[in-house]
Design a protein around this motif. Structure first.
Motif, PDB file in Angstrom:
ATOM      1  N   GLU A  71      77.460  17.871   7.258  1.00  0.00           N
ATOM      2  CA  GLU A  71      76.251  18.685   7.396  1.00  0.00           C
ATOM      3  C   GLU A  71      76.455  19.774   8.449  1.00  0.00           C
ATOM      4  O   GLU A  71      76.058  20.928   8.255  1.00  0.00           O
ATOM      5  N   HIS A  72      77.100  19.425   9.558  1.00  0.00           N
ATOM      6  CA  HIS A  72      77.378  20.401  10.625  1.00  0.00           C
ATOM      7  C   HIS A  72      78.299  21.502  10.107  1.00  0.00           C
ATOM      8  O   HIS A  72      78.057  22.690  10.362  1.00  0.00           O
ATOM      9  N   LEU A  73      79.341  21.132   9.367  1.00  0.00           N
ATOM     10  CA  LEU A  73      80.271  22.110   8.813  1.00  0.00           C
ATOM     11  C   LEU A  73      79.571  23.017   7.808  1.00  0.00           C
ATOM     12  O   LEU A  73      79.773  24.241   7.807  1.00  0.00           O
ATOM     13  N   THR A  74      78.723  22.439   6.974  1.00  0.00           N
ATOM     14  CA  THR A  74      77.965  23.226   6.004  1.00  0.00           C
ATOM     15  C   THR A  74      77.066  24.233   6.704  1.00  0.00           C
ATOM     16  O   THR A  74      76.974  25.394   6.295  1.00  0.00           O
ATOM     17  N   GLN A  75      76.417  23.805   7.781  1.00  0.00           N
ATOM     18  CA  GLN A  75      75.538  24.701   8.531  1.00  0.00           C
ATOM     19  C   GLN A  75      76.342  25.837   9.170  1.00  0.00           C
ATOM     20  O   GLN A  75      75.894  26.980   9.176  1.00  0.00           O
ATOM     21  N   GLN A  76      77.522  25.536   9.695  1.00  0.00           N
ATOM     22  CA  GLN A  76      78.370  26.579  10.278  1.00  0.00           C
ATOM     23  C   GLN A  76      78.755  27.609   9.233  1.00  0.00           C
ATOM     24  O   GLN A  76      78.729  28.823   9.495  1.00  0.00           O
ATOM     25  N   ILE A  77      79.096  27.151   8.036  1.00  0.00           N
ATOM     26  CA  ILE A  77      79.469  28.076   6.956  1.00  0.00           C
ATOM     27  C   ILE A  77      78.283  28.929   6.559  1.00  0.00           C
ATOM     28  O   ILE A  77      78.419  30.141   6.359  1.00  0.00           O
ATOM     29  N   ARG A  78      77.102  28.329   6.470  1.00  0.00           N
ATOM     30  CA  ARG A  78      75.889  29.096   6.142  1.00  0.00           C
ATOM     31  C   ARG A  78      75.624  30.176   7.193  1.00  0.00           C
ATOM     32  O   ARG A  78      75.290  31.315   6.865  1.00  0.00           O
ATOM     33  N   ASP A  79      75.742  29.799   8.466  1.00  0.00           N
ATOM     34  CA  ASP A  79      75.510  30.760   9.553  1.00  0.00           C
ATOM     35  C   ASP A  79      76.496  31.918   9.486  1.00  0.00           C
ATOM     36  O   ASP A  79      76.113  33.079   9.643  1.00  0.00           O
ATOM     37  N   GLN A  80      77.767  31.610   9.247  1.00  0.00           N
ATOM     38  CA  GLN A  80      78.785  32.657   9.155  1.00  0.00           C
ATOM     39  C   GLN A  80      78.535  33.566   7.964  1.00  0.00           C
ATOM     40  O   GLN A  80      78.679  34.785   8.056  1.00  0.00           O
ATOM     41  N   LEU A  81      78.141  32.977   6.837  1.00  0.00           N
ATOM     42  CA  LEU A  81      77.851  33.756   5.639  1.00  0.00           C
ATOM     43  C   LEU A  81      76.651  34.661   5.865  1.00  0.00           C
ATOM     44  O   LEU A  81      76.670  35.853   5.510  1.00  0.00           O
ATOM     45  N   GLU A  82      75.606  34.126   6.471  1.00  0.00           N
ATOM     46  CA  GLU A  82      74.412  34.913   6.755  1.00  0.00           C
ATOM     47  C   GLU A  82      74.744  36.070   7.704  1.00  0.00           C
ATOM     48  O   GLU A  82      74.299  37.203   7.504  1.00  0.00           O
ATOM     49  N   GLU A  83      75.541  35.789   8.717  1.00  0.00           N
ATOM     50  CA  GLU A  83      75.956  36.819   9.674  1.00  0.00           C
ATOM     51  C   GLU A  83      76.759  37.911   8.979  1.00  0.00           C
ATOM     52  O   GLU A  83      76.554  39.104   9.217  1.00  0.00           O
ATOM     53  N   SER A  84      77.662  37.516   8.084  1.00  0.00           N
ATOM     54  CA  SER A  84      78.489  38.475   7.357  1.00  0.00           C
ATOM     55  C   SER A  84      77.641  39.346   6.434  1.00  0.00           C
ATOM     56  O   SER A  84      77.819  40.567   6.373  1.00  0.00           O
ATOM     57  N   ILE A  85      76.681  38.737   5.754  1.00  0.00           N
ATOM     58  CA  ILE A  85      75.812  39.495   4.849  1.00  0.00           C
ATOM     59  C   ILE A  85      74.941  40.457   5.638  1.00  0.00           C
ATOM     60  O   ILE A  85      74.783  41.626   5.265  1.00  0.00           O
ATOM     61  N   THR A  86      74.384  39.988   6.757  1.00  0.00           N
ATOM     62  CA  THR A  86      73.539  40.848   7.603  1.00  0.00           C
ATOM     63  C   THR A  86      74.345  42.040   8.120  1.00  0.00           C
ATOM     64  O   THR A  86      73.851  43.185   8.104  1.00  0.00           O
TER      65      THR A  86
END
Length: 91
Positions: A71-86
């Motif tokens: 779950e922690h790894l999934t959240q890190q990937i989501r955060d990185q993806l969101e940051e990249s898209i932004t």
């Protein structure tokens, strides 16, 4: 040969030597693998599969990671993806 057997018993008791399937203390002590198709000291006509059972199969979906870590790894990937898209949208 007794010293090898004693050292393997010691390693087993310490947890350094773990018997797994056909690789047990007996085969390690005598230095020869089991003969294919039979099991030493198990009686006549006892096959490896009958004695040790089927080998467990692992699937692609099985994970050795704890659910919390996953779950922690999934959240890190989501955060990185969101940051990249932004970042791409603001450019």
């Amino acid at each position: 040969m007794c010293s090898l057997q004693d050292s393997l018993k010691e390693l087993t008791s310490q947890g350094s030597f773990v018997a797994h399937g056909r690789q047990d203390v007996l085969t390690a002590t005598i230095g020869r693998p089991e003969h294919p198709g039979c099991v030493r000291a198990a009686g006549v006509n006892v096959t490896i599969k009958q004695y040790f059972g089927l080998t467990p199969r692992t699937s692609c979906t099985s994970s050795s990671m704890a659910p919390e870590g996953l779950e922690h790894l999934t959240q890190q990937i989501r955060d990185q993806l969101e940051e990249s898209i932004t970042e791409k949208v603001t450019r």
